[in-house]
Design a protein around this motif. Sequence first.
Motif, short mmCIF file in Angstrom:
data_model
loop_
_atom_site.label_atom_id
_atom_site.label_comp_id
_atom_site.label_asym_id
_atom_site.label_seq_id
_atom_site.Cartn_x
_atom_site.Cartn_y
_atom_site.Cartn_z
N TYR A 20 0.83 -1.20 0.00
CA TYR A 20 0.00 0.00 0.00
C TYR A 20 0.87 1.26 0.00
CZ TYR A 20 -2.82 3.88 1.49
OH TYR A 20 -3.40 5.12 1.55
N ASN A 21 1.89 1.30 0.86
CA ASN A 21 2.75 2.48 0.94
C ASN A 21 3.48 2.73 -0.38
OD1 ASN A 21 2.08 3.22 3.56
ND2 ASN A 21 3.61 1.86 4.44
N LEU A 22 3.95 1.67 -1.01
CA LEU A 22 4.58 1.81 -2.32
C LEU A 22 3.60 2.42 -3.30
CD1 LEU A 22 6.76 1.21 -4.49
CD2 LEU A 22 5.73 -1.07 -4.68
N PRO A 30 -4.64 8.26 -1.95
CA PRO A 30 -4.91 7.11 -1.08
C PRO A 30 -5.91 6.12 -1.66
CG PRO A 30 -5.21 9.18 0.13
CD PRO A 30 -4.92 9.53 -1.29
N GLU A 31 -6.95 6.62 -2.30
CA GLU A 31 -7.96 5.72 -2.86
C GLU A 31 -7.39 4.90 -4.01
OE1 GLU A 31 -8.60 8.99 -2.21
OE2 GLU A 31 -9.87 8.69 -0.47
N ASP A 32 -6.63 5.56 -4.89
CA ASP A 32 -6.01 4.84 -6.00
C ASP A 32 -4.99 3.83 -5.47
OD1 ASP A 32 -7.50 6.28 -7.78
OD2 ASP A 32 -5.88 7.65 -8.33
N GLN A 34 -5.04 2.28 -2.63
CA GLN A 34 -5.75 1.13 -2.07
C GLN A 34 -6.23 0.20 -3.18
OE1 GLN A 34 -9.12 2.17 0.41
NE2 GLN A 34 -8.80 0.37 1.66
N ASP A 35 -6.78 0.79 -4.25
CA ASP A 35 -7.22 -0.01 -5.38
C ASP A 35 -6.05 -0.74 -6.03
OD1 ASP A 35 -9.81 0.89 -4.96
OD2 ASP A 35 -9.76 2.35 -6.60
N ALA A 36 -4.94 -0.03 -6.21
CA ALA A 36 -3.77 -0.64 -6.85
C ALA A 36 -3.19 -1.76 -5.98
CB ALA A 36 -2.70 0.42 -7.13
N ALA A 37 -3.18 -1.56 -4.68
CA ALA A 37 -2.69 -2.60 -3.77
C ALA A 37 -3.57 -3.85 -3.87
CB ALA A 37 -2.62 -2.08 -2.34
N GLN A 38 -4.88 -3.64 -3.89
CA GLN A 38 -5.79 -4.78 -4.03
C GLN A 38 -5.57 -5.49 -5.36
OE1 GLN A 38 -9.70 -3.13 -3.39
NE2 GLN A 38 -9.54 -3.35 -1.17
N ASP A 39 -5.42 -4.71 -6.43
CA ASP A 39 -5.17 -5.30 -7.74
C ASP A 39 -3.85 -6.07 -7.75
OD1 ASP A 39 -7.52 -4.29 -8.74
OD2 ASP A 39 -6.59 -2.64 -9.87
N THR A 40 -2.86 -5.53 -7.05
CA THR A 40 -1.57 -6.22 -6.96
C THR A 40 -1.75 -7.60 -6.35
OG1 THR A 40 -0.33 -4.16 -6.77
CG2 THR A 40 0.71 -6.14 -5.85
N PHE A 41 -2.48 -7.68 -5.26
CA PHE A 41 -2.66 -8.98 -4.61
C PHE A 41 -3.53 -9.92 -5.44
CE2 PHE A 41 -1.25 -6.57 -0.85
CZ PHE A 41 -0.17 -7.37 -0.50
N LEU A 42 -4.49 -9.38 -6.16
CA LEU A 42 -5.29 -10.22 -7.06
C LEU A 42 -4.41 -10.80 -8.17
CD1 LEU A 42 -8.62 -8.20 -7.43
CD2 LEU A 42 -8.32 -10.45 -6.39
N LYS A 43 -3.58 -9.94 -8.75
CA LYS A 43 -2.67 -10.41 -9.80
C LYS A 43 -1.69 -11.43 -9.24
CE LYS A 43 -2.92 -6.16 -12.49
NZ LYS A 43 -2.20 -4.95 -12.92
N ALA A 44 -1.21 -11.19 -8.04
CA ALA A 44 -0.27 -12.12 -7.41
C ALA A 44 -0.95 -13.46 -7.18
CB ALA A 44 0.24 -11.55 -6.09
N PHE A 45 -2.18 -13.45 -6.70
CA PHE A 45 -2.89 -14.70 -6.45
C PHE A 45 -3.07 -15.48 -7.74
CE2 PHE A 45 -6.75 -17.27 -5.84
CZ PHE A 45 -6.32 -18.04 -4.76
N LYS A 46 -3.47 -14.76 -8.81
CA LYS A 46 -3.67 -15.43 -10.10
C LYS A 46 -2.36 -15.96 -10.68
CE LYS A 46 -7.72 -12.72 -11.36
NZ LYS A 46 -8.25 -11.68 -12.24
N GLY A 47 -1.26 -15.28 -10.38
CA GLY A 47 0.02 -15.66 -10.97
C GLY A 47 0.94 -16.44 -10.05
N LEU A 48 0.45 -16.80 -8.88
CA LEU A 48 1.30 -17.48 -7.89
C LEU A 48 1.91 -18.77 -8.42
CD1 LEU A 48 2.24 -16.81 -5.09
CD2 LEU A 48 0.29 -18.03 -4.16
N PRO A 80 -3.28 14.23 -6.24
CA PRO A 80 -3.44 13.84 -4.84
C PRO A 80 -4.54 14.66 -4.15
CG PRO A 80 -1.16 14.43 -5.33
CD PRO A 80 -1.99 14.77 -6.52
N LEU A 81 -5.23 14.01 -3.25
CA LEU A 81 -6.23 14.70 -2.45
C LEU A 81 -5.55 15.54 -1.39
CD1 LEU A 81 -8.80 11.83 -1.80
CD2 LEU A 81 -8.96 13.65 -3.48
N THR A 82 -6.09 16.72 -1.12
CA THR A 82 -5.54 17.52 -0.03
C THR A 82 -6.41 17.30 1.19
OG1 THR A 82 -6.86 19.42 -0.70
CG2 THR A 82 -4.63 19.27 -1.58
N THR A 83 -5.79 17.40 2.34
CA THR A 83 -6.52 17.23 3.59
C THR A 83 -6.24 18.41 4.49
OG1 THR A 83 -4.65 16.00 4.49
CG2 THR A 83 -6.42 14.70 3.49
#
Length: 168
Positions: A20-22, A30-32, A34-48, A80-83
């Motif tokens: 996520y931090n990467l 942050p929202e993108d 989170q989505d990219a991190a989830q996609d990363t793990f989905l791709k990893a699972f499919k390609g394990l 980036p979103l500002t807070t």
Amino acid sequence: MNDDLTAFGELVREYQDRIYNLCRYMLGNPEDAQDAAQDTFLKAFKGLRDLRPESSLYTWLYRIAVNTCLDYKRKASRTPLTTECIPKDRPSDDPSPETNCETREISEAVQSALQKLPKKLRPAIVLREIDGLSYEEIAEVLNTSVGTVKSRISRAREELRRILLKRV
């Protein structure tokens, strides 16, 4: 199948914060991230099953994350979103509002500068300075030579220095 899911769950728990931090540093949103991190793990699972035995799981996962982030950057340019600088309900032992604001401003300036780096330079500097990977690990993640990694990090540092000095 259950063993695969259990092992994958352990993989996600071990690496989810770092991935996520990467993604957060590469995408700036942050929202993108989170989505990219989830996609990363989905791709990893499919390609394990395609993971080569001689490959490092750690660098393989990072490579998937970097490529996923680059795909996100290609698909759409996002800002980036500002807070707010000062939290509304601040416990008494937290840093002062001024310190919070300064820290957030510095973080946003660095994040903004990272987003202005050429896409070939950003992954190398993020993996080195944010995630603390060695030059060899970065070379494996980016599928390039150690010399190229060193060159990209050096150029990224110079470019970041130039961008940040313009703000002053």
